[in-house]
Write a protein that holds these residues in place. Structure first.
Motif, PDB file in Angstrom:
ATOM      1  N   ALA A  61       0.832  -1.207   0.000  1.00 49.58           N
ATOM      2  CA  ALA A  61       0.000   0.000   0.000  1.00 49.58           C
ATOM      3  C   ALA A  61       0.867   1.258   0.000  1.00 49.58           C
ATOM      4  O   ALA A  61       0.538   2.240  -0.683  1.00 49.58           O
ATOM      5  N   SER A 108      -2.162  -4.060  -8.769  1.00 48.84           N
ATOM      6  CA  SER A 108      -1.365  -3.004  -8.142  1.00 48.84           C
ATOM      7  C   SER A 108      -0.916  -1.969  -9.159  1.00 48.84           C
ATOM      8  O   SER A 108      -1.076  -0.756  -8.947  1.00 48.84           O
ATOM      9  N   LEU A 113      -7.557  -2.029  -3.023  1.00 49.68           N
ATOM     10  CA  LEU A 113      -6.564  -2.416  -2.019  1.00 49.68           C
ATOM     11  C   LEU A 113      -7.043  -3.612  -1.184  1.00 49.68           C
ATOM     12  O   LEU A 113      -6.227  -4.409  -0.715  1.00 49.68           O
ATOM     13  N   ALA A 167      -5.794   1.238   3.343  1.00 50.96           N
ATOM     14  CA  ALA A 167      -6.435   2.164   2.408  1.00 50.96           C
ATOM     15  C   ALA A 167      -6.757   3.484   3.087  1.00 50.96           C
ATOM     16  O   ALA A 167      -6.592   4.559   2.495  1.00 50.96           O
TER      17      ALA A 167
END
Length: 826
Positions: free
Chosen positions: A154, A276, A295, A335
């Protein structure tokens, strides 16, 4: 170790000791060799639990899925089940095929047996004690790894998105890998959103033009559109060429997978990589979408891949879903920087089966992920959240009225968005547009970029827009923005902000925000569902924050112009600003997101973690509850449930009540003029069974004593039956087409003819059964709470029919006057 056929029979015949070792078949089937036939094409489940004897033997090797033909004595030294010398080993039994539902009861029972065996063996040697310890903490280790890798992924996605989004506006020539904010930091100049610094070059400046003027505007406009088209078309091409499952949000499919459905490749390594990269490209293209939903998909891909490092989870689909539930919590945690909200999201919205230990592990995984993300610090500040705000003023009681109004507006917008988006997605499926997904992405991107650039509030990154709307003038938002053009003087930075009349800039901002709201509402309908990774959280928050900020400005000016009204008296008569428009933006954002997704508890927690506004829980709860009530009044499905229905996934909603009065007899197959295909326990030849497999596609077959008696013996899965026959023909001498297929515990003696094929070990001797007079309300509850794939229907002990999960779903749709055939997957 000996097998004990008699003891097995005692266990099966004792209802108090009957184990839940039921399993259905991969694909439906029928037989010319059987007397009656049921259209078990609805048996969309696969895999069969071993018999009690086999399950006891299976404890000797928990990580192997090997099963053997029924036999007498057995030894286990290599991890596979040994049989009598005249029988063979075979592998591959008990697995699942694509687009089939797992057998929760069978997988949970198998894991229990495996665990009991490990506990029993751990005292025998040091190595067994180590294996026992590894088994105990492997779940914690797995979710720890999911949290670490999920947080790192992330962070990299956030950094990449920030850089590529700024690339549409200009570049940092000295360090091209820096985004605008980092470029200005490197020049040691104060950075403020919307202003350039000496190190940052806009595209007109790169080509030697002045940053101002018509020529510069046209050059910037062209580069904005071209970069957007490049990013979006590249994202669509990557998805279409390498990972078609990487498109969309992923949350509808994650919910379906967590309910027990198998979608091979949806959580694979290619999907992880392309999702991604595609997410970075799609968000950077300026499309009206977010990366928060995808995500969750990315985190679940990580959880699925890591689970195979631990056979306890990798080879048991029910146990694997415990890891996936924790991964869903990790996805929301990274997220939004909201670990507690992530756990509640997994519990409320995503997971179907959520035991207490999964709650603890989800909490731990979300904690680890949030820590890793904070260590990476992708936002370049002291907070790990996107929209951290600090409001000084408490809300006043009269503000509950506009908060409720925002909830009503959010519910209406959410309902309308779901309705129009589903209509557009259905049109896309049925029209030529669906055959040209890349062209659709290019057209949507072109229209979005062309319309968005002239309006500064649609031109900027959506996350920056939300932060601007959440912020308070003089605290977070740039005072040069139109939103902060009030007729007030700032003489002391630390003094309270006085209430003041709106200047012409605020009026212009209201007009531009109104246009931005219309644009966002319309374009998001057409964007959500295109063939790029696209989430819905950020666009929903943006729409809601615009509405909330507009209402907040209206309330602020009302309090300024009429401070003597009774509702404002006291709080607003001191000259200080008693109304915070940014708070209204936050409440409006929660209201619209609640109207779109129908989340409640998890949404409120995510919002106050997202903003740091813990003291505003009551306004958030009020708006979210009002939004859900209004949305549910027009349709109970949120956007994710609506897309599950649209795609025909076999998802049995656990939150809905079944209130009809039908009986199992009304739903079971076979119906009138339909055949019910069965297998007898000791009178069918191998040719008969193979003909049955060739001529039918049912997922499994009930085994009865004889065609005349119809007394139920058990249930055998099609996939297991096919594997057993194929391996026996290759490895066992004497097996011919005239060989009798036996599902009995013993072979009659003396035996005349070719050697029999003994398959009792692949027979589920304890299938879930009901009577034909069982209310469907009870049947639906059994399917929901036990995770059934099918149940057999009997009358006075005789087999009468079968009800599968797909039969239940079709029956519910029929009672709701919907098309029963909309349950597409087989």
């Amino acid at each position: 170790m000996e097998t004990r056929p008699l003891r097995s029979h005692e266990i099966i015949n004792n209802p108090l000791m009957r184990p839940p070792n039921y399993q259905a078949l991969d694909q439906p089937s029928h037989s010319a060799a059987s007397a009656n036939g049921v259209r078990q094409s609805d048996l969309d489940e696969d895999s069969l639990l071993d018999s009690p004897i086999e399950r006891m033997e299976a404890a000797n090797q928990a990580n192997q899925s090997y099963v053997s033909f029924a036999g007498g004595s057995a030894g286990n030294t290599s991890g596979t089940f040994q049989v009598e010398s005249d029988e063979q080993e075979f592998t591959g039994i008990g697995q699942y095929d694509d687009f089939h539902t797992i057998d929760w009861q069978r997988d949970v029972a198998r894991d229990r047996m495996r665990h009991r065996h490990i506990i029993k063996k751990k005292q025998e040697s040091v190595w067994d004690w180590i294996k026992s310890g590894h088994d105990a903490w492997s779940g914690w280790l797995c979710v720890f790894m999911v949290g670490v890798i999920g947080g790192a992924a992330a962070g990299m996605i956030d950094i990449g998105t920030s850089w590529m989004s700024d690339l549409r506006f200009g570049i940092c020539p000295e360090e091209f890998w820096f985004n605008k904010e980092q470029c200005c930091w490197s020049s040691e100049e104060t950075y403020s959103a919307g202003n350039n610094c000496s190190n940052w070059y806009s595209w007109p400046e790169v080509f030697g033009h002045s940053p101002d003027g018509a020529g510069a505007y046209i050059i910037s406009y062209i580069f904005y559109v071209l970069w957007s088209l490049l990013f979006a078309s590249l994202a669509a091409s990557l998805v279409m060429m390498f990972a078609p499952y990487a498109c969309g949000s992923g949350i509808p499919e994650i919910k379906t997978i967590l309910s027990g459905f198998i979608i091979r490749g949806y959580l694979g390594k290619w999907t992880l990589l392309i999702k991604s990269l595609g997410m970075i490209l799609a968000v950077s293209a300026g499309l009206s979408l977010g990366k928060e939903g995808p995500l969750v998909h990315v985190a679940c891909c990580i959880g699925n891949i890591l689970s195979y490092l631990f056979p306890k989870y990798g080879k048991n689909e029910a146990k694997k879903r415990e890891i996936l539930s924790a991964a869903a919590a990790v996805g929301v945690s990274v997220a939004f920087g909201a670990p507690i909200g992530g756990v509640l999201f997994s519990l409320e919205e995503a997971s179907y089966y959520f035991p207490l230990k999964t709650l603890w592990r989800s909490f731990f995984a979300a904690l680890v992920a949030a820590f890793v993300l904070r260590s990476i610090n992708p936002f370049g500040n002291e907070h790990s959240v996107l929209f951290y705000v600090e409001y000084n003023k408490p809300w006043i009681f009269i503000e509950l009225v506009p908060f409720i109004l925002l909830g009503v507006i959010g519910g209406v917008i959410g309902m309308l968005f779901i309705k129009f988006n589903i209509k557009w997605c259905r049109f896309r499926k049925q029209s030529l547009l669906g055959q040209y997904p890349r062209l659709e992405v290019v057209i949507v991107t072109l229209i979005t970029a062309f319309i968005a650039y002239p309006n500064p509030y649609t031109q900027m990154n959506t996350s920056n827009l939300i932060y601007l709307l959440f912020s308070q003038c003089g605290c977070g938002a740039s005072n040069s923005d139109y939103l902060c053009d009030y007729q007030r003087n700032f003489t002391n930075v630390n003094s309270a902000i006085e209430i003041a009349a709106a200047g012409p800039g605020v009026l212009k901002a209201v007009w531009l925000l109104s246009l931005a709201l219309i644009f966002k509402c319309v374009v998001t309908v057409f964007t959500f569902g295109i063939k790029v990774p696209c989430g819905l959280f950020i666009p929903s928050l943006a729409m809601g924050s615009i509405i909330g900020r507009l209402v907040g400005i209206g309330m602020e000016q009302l309090a300024f112009n009429y401070p003597d009204w009774a509702v404002f008296a006291g709080e607003c008569s001191t000259g200080e600003n008693c109304i915070t428009p940014g708070l209204y933006a936050m409440v409006g954002a929660a209201a619209v997101l609640g109207g779109v997704t129908r989340m409640t508890v998890s949404l409120v927690v995510i919002m106050f973690e997202l903003t740091g506004g813990v003291r505003y829980i009551v306004p958030l709860m009020t708006a979210v509850m009002a939004s859900k009530w209004i949305g549910d009044a027009f349709g109970r499905e949120g956007i994710y449930d609506a897309h599950i229905i649209l795609n025909g996934y076999p998802f049995l909603e656990a939150k809905e009540e079944f209130s009809h009065t039908t009986l199992a007899h009304d739903v079971m197959k076979p119906g009138k003029n339909e055949s019910f295909y069965i297998i007898t326990q000791d009178s069918m030849t191998l040719d008969d069974v193979e003909q049955l497999l060739r001529e039918t596609d049912h997922n499994g077959f009930p085994v009865v004593v004889s065609r005349q008696s119809q007394y139920l013996v058990g249930f055998v899965a099609r996939r297991d039956l096919s594997i057993a026959i194929n391996q026996a023909k290759k490895t066992t001498e004497g097996i011919v087409g005239e060989s009798i297929v036996l599902f009995t515990a013993s072979v009659p003696s003396p035996w005349m003819g070719p050697p029999p094929l003994r398959l009792r070990k692949i027979l589920d001797l304890a299938p879930i059964t009901i009577t034909d007079q069982t209310p469907m309300e009870t049947v639906v509850d059994m399917f929901r709470k036990l995770g059934l794939r099918q149940t057999l229907v009997t009358h006075n002990g005789r087999l009468l029919g079968i009800i599968t999960k797909k039969d239940v779903l079709r029956h519910i749709k029929f009672l709701e006057n919907e098309d029963p055939e909309s349950v597409l997957f087989n």
